[in-house]
Every structure is written in C-alpha cells, then in structure tokens.
Design a protein around this motif. Structure first.
Motif, PDB file in Angstrom:
ATOM      1  N   ASP A  52      38.312  30.581  49.968  1.00  0.00           N
ATOM      2  CA  ASP A  52      37.348  31.647  49.715  1.00  0.00           C
ATOM      3  C   ASP A  52      36.890  32.333  50.994  1.00  0.00           C
ATOM      4  N   ALA A  72      34.000  28.258  44.519  1.00  0.00           N
ATOM      5  CA  ALA A  72      33.392  29.360  43.786  1.00  0.00           C
ATOM      6  C   ALA A  72      31.908  29.465  44.097  1.00  0.00           C
ATOM      7  N   THR A  78      32.615  40.680  42.175  1.00  0.00           N
ATOM      8  CA  THR A  78      32.544  39.247  41.931  1.00  0.00           C
ATOM      9  C   THR A  78      32.479  38.944  40.439  1.00  0.00           C
ATOM     10  N   LYS A 109      35.135  36.651  38.555  1.00  0.00           N
ATOM     11  CA  LYS A 109      34.679  35.501  37.786  1.00  0.00           C
ATOM     12  C   LYS A 109      35.220  35.554  36.368  1.00  0.00           C
ATOM     13  N   PHE A 150      37.923  32.095  40.376  1.00  0.00           N
ATOM     14  CA  PHE A 150      37.171  31.085  41.101  1.00  0.00           C
ATOM     15  C   PHE A 150      37.323  29.697  40.487  1.00  0.00           C
TER      16      PHE A 150
END
Length: 569
Positions: A97, A351, A385, A389, A394
């Motif tokens: 990440d 995540a 994001t 998601k 994630f």
C-alpha cells in the motif's frame, strides 16, 4: 537472495558441472600439450604419441562443447530466476500500500530510508535491480564454484611434480582469486551505492520531466528539473569512473600473480632439471614443460573472480532495495519468502494503513443500491478510495467488479490493443462501435488505419479529453458487471462532459447496458442527472447518501436522506 531467485540446486549443480568440465578440459589440454611438445622433441616412434595426439584433439573439442553447454545451463538458470524474482516483486507491489501513502503521515510507505518511492525508483527495482540479481548466477555463483574446483585440481597436479612450485601456485591463486576480488568488492561498494542512488535519482527526475514537461514549464520549474536530472547523471558517471579506476587496480593483480607463478615454477624447474639434461633422479624435460605451462592455464578459472566480487556487491545492494518493497518484512529479511506467499490478497492491516492516510476510515459504506450511482466531493476527500474498496482492492477482489482509474495507462500500440486490455477477444468492429459510442467517431475517422493505428508514445499521442474517452471505451467493452469509473469526464469541455455524465448516469440511455451497474466519481454533477444514488464525501470524511425515488434495483421506497458520519484523520 537464493530464496528470492528460487534457484534450483540441481540446475545450478549442472551448470557448475559443465563449467568444471570446460575449464578442466582446458587445464588437461595445457598439461597434455606441454607433455606432447617435450616428448616429440625426443623423436620417439610415432605410435608412442598417437594416444596423446587423440587426447589433445578430444580435449580441444570437449572444451568448446562443454563451454557452450555451461553457457546454456547458466543462462537457463539465470533467466528462470529473473522471471521468478520479477513475478515475486510484482506480486509484492500489488499487495503493498505504499503507493497510496502520504510520506508525511507514514514514512514507512517508501523504502527503508523513509523516502517515498517514485516511478523512477520502481523502474530501477523491477528493471536493473532484478537484472543484477540474475547476473549473480552467471557471473558469481558458477564462476566461484568452478574456480575453487579447478584451483584445487591444478595445485594437486603440480604437486606431483614439485611441491614447492605447487605452493607458489597456491599462493598466487589465493592472491588472484581471494585477495584481488576482496579488494575489488571493498573498493567498489561505496561507489556502487553512489552510482545506484544517483542513477535512480536521474531516472526519477527524467520521468518527471518527460511526463510533466508542460506543467513544469508553466510553473517555471522545467529548467530546475532538467538541472537536477543533469546533476544526478553527472554524479552517477563520476561514481562509475571511480569504481572503474579502483577495479583496474584490482584487475592488475591477476597478471602479476600469473607472472609470479610462472617465474617461480621456471626457477624451480631449472634448479631441479640441472645442467645434465635430465639425468636419473632429476626432472625430465616433459615435467619441466608441464611445470612452466600449467600455471598459465590454472589462472583461467580465477580470472573472472574480481568481476564476480563486484557482481555480488551490486546484487546485495539490489537485494537491499528490493527488501524495502515488502511492507511486512524486516529490513534484514529477504523479500523472497514473504512474497512467495503473496498470491493472497493484501492483508487487512494494509487496507487499514491505506485508510489512515486518507480522510475516509477503513469502515467505508458498502456500495448502495442502484444501477447508476454518482460519487462527488472535493479533491483528496477519499472518493477514489471508496471505489477501490468497493472493487475489493484492499482485501479480496470482487468478481465482476472492475475499477477503472483516471490515470490508467495507454500503451504505445494500436487503439484496438489498448481496448483489448479490458477484453482480449474484442473484435475491430466492436472496438470501433465503442469508440463511436463515447464520442470519438470523428477522431477515429481521421486515423490513417482506424482502430489499427498505433498510438506512438501512448498517452502522448492523444489529448487529455481523447485519452479519457479511450479509457471510457475500454471500460464499456469490459465484461465487468459493475463499472467503477474514476472521473471519466475530466479534461472534457464542460458541455460535452456534462452530456457524457448524464448518459452514464441514465440507465435507460443505452450508453451502458441497463443490467450493468455504473458508479461514477465526478467533481461536477449535472443538476438534471438521473442517478439512483448520490454519495457526497466531504473533506472531513462525512459521507452523505441521497437516494432518488426511481429505478433502484432493490425495489425499496427508500428515498430518504441518510448520513454516515465517519471519523477522519
């Protein structure tokens, strides 16, 4: 290093075996040829030399054949190892990440020094760093093992003639095969680190200039960026020159060792041979010639060892940089073992780390009901994001749900192949229809070869608006049931962008099949849109969902205002 490359011990052993046979044939050829020359001087019957003549020919042929097979074996091992290492690194990058982290919030998202990685840094790691690791097999592992075996064989063979000459040869081999490589590695290590750091800096700066030259020129920073790239390049060249100069001194140790070994063997041979021409108890002419010529061939095995030491130094530095790509491994651990288990999706901890760097918390709302959904909010609020998601990037990727990024790559190939990124069996007719659907009909008619026209330079061959429409066409041809589109109308004219947004958010328009779900992130939502739901993300992380009263696939009458206050960071 061994674990990252996943080297096969059997394949490496085969490569070493062929290398030993190749140089062993050369060593035997030198000794036998020296004996044959001296023996022929005595003019014996020809039949006494027939076996030696045939053996010389056989060793000459086997030397070249075994060398060829050794090259095949070592390069096979190296290429397999590089493929494995590159796959492992890509998997590690996919589950990491760090590319979403803000350096001021999470310094560990970059390399081990805390500096965030740039595209140029990644190119160095997945390119030259892995090449350097693969070179270890060809230039280090196999040559070192072969040199050790051949040095022991040469010293043992010479010891049968003169232990003193064998001791001199052993000392010269130690100087050329151990001391010289050690000095070479020690002298080059500091320069190598400087070269790699400056080379990575130059690559990063050059990519910045190539990708953003127009923006830098407008901001008045283009000259500064070019100067920074030039300085990094000059520093790298200077460091390489220093490394080459020190390596030259180390390389000089090998000819000096050869001279010392040959001279010592010659003096010992002359002393033992004596003035009587080889009387009983003295050294024979054949033994004298072998004693002098054998060391010349023995040094062929240790000659590549200084280069092997430099290769190992370079590979260790490359391995250290690759270690920094794995967020779960300690600095001293190899990226190999942990990355070999990265066929799994990113860990939930990753995540959460991503979410903590952005205003939206990890507990983001689920995808709301509706066939057409809009997500609006200021830049940096976390809209992208949300889409990632929902796509499961994630945790576990969700089948049938595909995220299409706003900065997706356009390849320097044909328009058709760029659309086939989303669907490999796409036909030219389907590609042309998709492009005309998104408003690129006039542009397509102007291309010399239609959808088969190459986009030379990728995204540089089209305007910003054309690029967005091509990416939208790529999304439309994909087989995904749920399309998550990140700002598909950016860089379009206001009126054209608004029309395209209305079409995307209207399930009955026909732009996208009615049974597919479309989620669009945008900054400018038209007032007369027909979205089933609108998620509004504030800069503080507040998510508000408004449902329209029509067409929701859930069949509910939920048209009320709903607000999810989420903690922000």
């Amino acid at each position: 290093m061994w674990a990252l490359l996943e080297l096969s011990r059997w394949r490496v052993a085969v490569a070493i075996g062929w290398g030993v046979l190749a140089l062993g044939s050369g060593l035997g050829l030198a000794a036998l040829a020296a004996w044959l020359i001296a023996r022929a001087w005595q003019m014996p019957p020809v039949l006494d030399l027939s076996i030696a003549v045939v053996a010389v020919r056989a060793l000459g042929i086997s030397r070249g054949l075994c060398r060829y097979l050794e090259r095949l074996a070592t390069h096979d091992v190296a290429l397999r190892a590089m493929t494995t290492a590159r796959t492992t690194v890509y998997r590690t990058l996919a589950r990491s990440d760090f590319w979403l982290r803000r350096p001021e919030v999470s310094p560990s998202g970059g390399d081990r020094s805390g500096k965030p990685l740039r595209r140029g840094d990644l190119l160095v790691r997945i390119g030259s760093d892995i090449d350097d690791l693969g070179a270890v097999v060809v230039r280090a592992f196999v040559p070192v093992a072969v040199a050790l075996a051949l040095s022991l064989a040469a010293v043992a063979l010479l010891a049968t003639i003169s232990p003193a000459a064998a001791a001199i040869l052993a000392g010269a081999l130690v100087l050329s095969g151990i001391v010289a490589p050690w000095l070479s590695a020690k002298a080059a290590s500091e320069a190598e680190r400087a070269v790699r750091a400056d080379r990575a800096e130059f690559t990063a700066q050059a990519l910045t200039v190539l990708d953003h030259a127009a923006e830098l020129r407008v901001a008045g920073r283009l000259d500064a960026a070019l100067a920074a790239a030039g300085q990094a390049s000059r520093r790298a060249v200077a460091a390489e020159d220093r490394a080459a100069a020190r390596s030259a001194w180390s390389a000089a140790a090998t000819p000096l060792s050869i001279g010392a070994a040959v001279l010592g063997a010659l003096l010992i041979g002359i002393t033992l041979y004596g003035p009587d021409g080889g009387s009983p108890g003295a050294m024979t002419p054949m033994a004298l010639v072998v004693l002098v010529l054998l060391p010349l061939s023995a040094f062929e095995a240790v000659g590549p060892l200084p280069t092997a030491a430099q290769t190992l130094t370079t590979a260790r530095a490359a391995l250290h940089r690759l270690d920094g790509l794995d967020p779960d491994s300690p600095p001293s651990a190899s990226v190999g073992p942990s990355a070999r288990q990265t066929t799994r999706p990113p860990h939930a901890k990753d995540a959460a780390n991503v979410a903590r760097t952005l205003p939206i918390d990890a507990h983001v709302p689920e995808l709301p009901c509706g066939r057409r959904i809009a997500v609006v909010g200021p830049s940096g609020a976390g809209k992208t994001t949300l889409l990632m998601k929902w796509a499961g990037l994630f945790d576990t990727p969700r089948p049938g749900v595909t995220f299409f990024a706003e900065d997706a790559h356009l390849f320097g190939t044909s328009v058709l192949e760029n659309l086939r990124v989303a669907r490999g069996d796409l036909t030219a007719e389907e590609a042309e229809e998709a492009l005309r659907t998104v408003g690129l009909g006039n542009w397509l008619d102007g291309l010399p070869q239609g959808v088969h026209t190459d986009l030379v330079g990728g995204a540089a061959a089209v305007s910003g608006g054309q690029r967005r429409r091509i990416l939208l066409a790529r999304a439309l041809v994909s087989p995904a049931r749920v399309l998550l589109l990140d700002e598909p109308t950016e860089h379009l004219e206001a009126e054209a962008g608004a029309k395209l947004l209305r079409d995307l958010l209207d399930a009955d328009n026909g732009l996208v099949e009615p049974d597919r779900i479309v989620v669009v992130v945008t900054h400018q939502l038209p007032e007369d849109h027909r979205a089933d739901a609108v998620l509004r993300v504030s800069a503080s992380g507040q998510v508000t969902t408004d449902f329209a009263g029509h067409g929701t696939p859930c069949g509910s009458a939920d048209s009320a205002h709903r607000e999810n206050p989420l903690p922000s960071y």
